[in-house]
Motif scaffolding. Structure first.
Motif, short mmCIF file in Angstrom:
data_model
loop_
_atom_site.label_atom_id
_atom_site.label_comp_id
_atom_site.label_asym_id
_atom_site.label_seq_id
_atom_site.Cartn_x
_atom_site.Cartn_y
_atom_site.Cartn_z
N ALA A 1 16.09 21.11 34.81
CA ALA A 1 16.69 21.78 35.97
C ALA A 1 17.43 23.04 35.53
CB ALA A 1 17.64 20.82 36.70
N ALA A 2 18.11 23.00 34.40
CA ALA A 2 18.80 24.19 33.90
C ALA A 2 17.79 25.28 33.52
CB ALA A 2 19.68 23.84 32.70
N ALA A 3 16.68 24.89 32.91
CA ALA A 3 15.65 25.87 32.55
C ALA A 3 15.03 26.48 33.81
CB ALA A 3 14.59 25.21 31.68
N LEU A 4 14.78 25.66 34.82
CA LEU A 4 14.24 26.18 36.08
C LEU A 4 15.24 27.10 36.77
CD1 LEU A 4 12.41 23.05 37.51
CD2 LEU A 4 11.37 25.19 36.75
N THR A 5 16.51 26.75 36.70
CA THR A 5 17.54 27.62 37.27
C THR A 5 17.54 28.97 36.54
OG1 THR A 5 18.87 25.70 37.86
CG2 THR A 5 20.00 27.82 37.82
N ALA A 6 17.40 28.92 35.22
CA ALA A 6 17.34 30.16 34.45
C ALA A 6 16.14 31.00 34.88
CB ALA A 6 17.25 29.85 32.96
N ALA A 7 15.01 30.35 35.12
CA ALA A 7 13.81 31.08 35.55
C ALA A 7 14.03 31.73 36.92
CB ALA A 7 12.62 30.13 35.59
N VAL A 8 14.64 31.01 37.84
CA VAL A 8 14.90 31.55 39.18
C VAL A 8 15.88 32.72 39.09
CG1 VAL A 8 15.94 31.05 41.43
CG2 VAL A 8 14.33 29.43 40.41
N VAL A 9 16.95 32.57 38.32
CA VAL A 9 17.93 33.65 38.17
C VAL A 9 17.27 34.87 37.54
CG1 VAL A 9 20.06 34.31 36.97
CG2 VAL A 9 19.93 32.10 38.13
N TYR A 10 16.42 34.64 36.54
CA TYR A 10 15.73 35.76 35.89
C TYR A 10 14.79 36.47 36.86
CZ TYR A 10 12.71 38.40 32.82
OH TYR A 10 12.00 39.40 32.23
N MET A 11 14.02 35.70 37.61
CA MET A 11 13.07 36.30 38.56
C MET A 11 13.80 37.09 39.64
SD MET A 11 10.16 35.67 37.54
CE MET A 11 8.68 34.75 37.62
N LEU A 12 14.87 36.53 40.14
CA LEU A 12 15.63 37.26 41.16
C LEU A 12 16.26 38.52 40.57
CD1 LEU A 12 17.34 34.40 43.19
CD2 LEU A 12 15.48 35.88 43.92
N GLY A 13 16.72 38.45 39.33
CA GLY A 13 17.27 39.62 38.67
C GLY A 13 16.21 40.69 38.43
N ALA A 14 14.99 40.26 38.10
CA ALA A 14 13.91 41.20 37.83
C ALA A 14 13.45 41.91 39.10
CB ALA A 14 12.73 40.48 37.19
#
Length: 160
Positions: free
Chosen positions: A41-54
Motif C-alpha cells: 500500500a505504501a509503494a502504491l501510494t508512492a506511485a500515485v503521488v509520483y504520477m500526480l506530481g508528474a
C-alpha cells in the motif's frame, strides 16, 4: 512547521518509498505475513503521488489526503489478499500427521490393562494408550476403530 517536518514534506514520493522499504524490512524480521500488505500500500501510494506530481497535480494531494489514500489502499490490499489468495492449501498426503491416535485406526493392538466397564489400556508399538470399548482380558488382541481425544476406541475382532 518545524524544520524536520518541512524536510520530510519536501521528500514527497520518497516518504512513501522509505515507508514501503521499512515495512518490507519488518516483514523479514517479524514472523508471519503482516507488513507486506502495508508495504504494498505504501509503494502504491508512492506511485500515485509520483504520477500526480508528474502530471502537475501533485499539489492537489496534501499529506492528509496521502495518508487517507494509504489507509484505503491498505484496507483494499488486506481484503483482496483474504479473498483471492491467502487461503492455505489444506490438501495433504498425510491428513492424520498431527493426529497421532488417528494413525492407529484399523491396527490390531494388545490389551495391556484389562478393559473393564469400557475402560482400560492398550499397547501400541512401544507406548501404552488409554482405551475404551468392549471388555477384554489382558493380552487380548483388539482393533482400533476410532479416537476420542487421547483415548483409543477399540473393538474385539469378530470371527467371520
Amino acid at each position: 512547521m518545524s524544520p524536520a517536518l518541512d524536510y520530510l514534506w519536501s521528500l514527497g514520493t520518497w516518504n512513501w518509498l522509505i515507508a514501503a522499504a521499512l515495512l518490507f524490512a519488518l516483514e523479514f524480521i517479524v514472523p508471519g505475513v503482516h507488513f507486506v500488505w502495508f508495504g504494498m500500500a505504501a509503494a502504491l501510494t508512492a506511485a500515485v503521488v509520483y504520477m500526480l506530481g508528474a502530471t502537475g497535480l501533485g499539489a492537489a494531494l496534501s499529506l492528509p489526503a496521502q495518508l487517507i489514500l494509504f489507509v484505503v489502499l491498505s484496507v483494499i490490499s488486506l481484503f483482496a489478499v483474504k479473498k483471492f489468495g491467502a487461503t492455505p492449501d489444506t490438501k495433504t498426503d498425510a491428513p492424520t500427521l498431527n493426529i497421532r491416535g488417528a494413525q492407529y485406526i484399523g491396527r490390531e493392538v494388545t490389551v495391556e490393562d484389562a478393559i473393564v466397564n469400557g475402560r482400560g489400556r492398550v499397547r501400541v508399538d512401544d507406548g501404552v494408550w488409554s482405551a475404551q470399548g468392549e471388555d477384554a482380558a489382558r493380552g487380548a488382541k483388539v482393533t482400533v476403530t476410532g479416537v476420542n481425544g487421547t483415548v483409543l476406541v477399540v473393538e474385539n475382532p469378530t470371527d467371520d
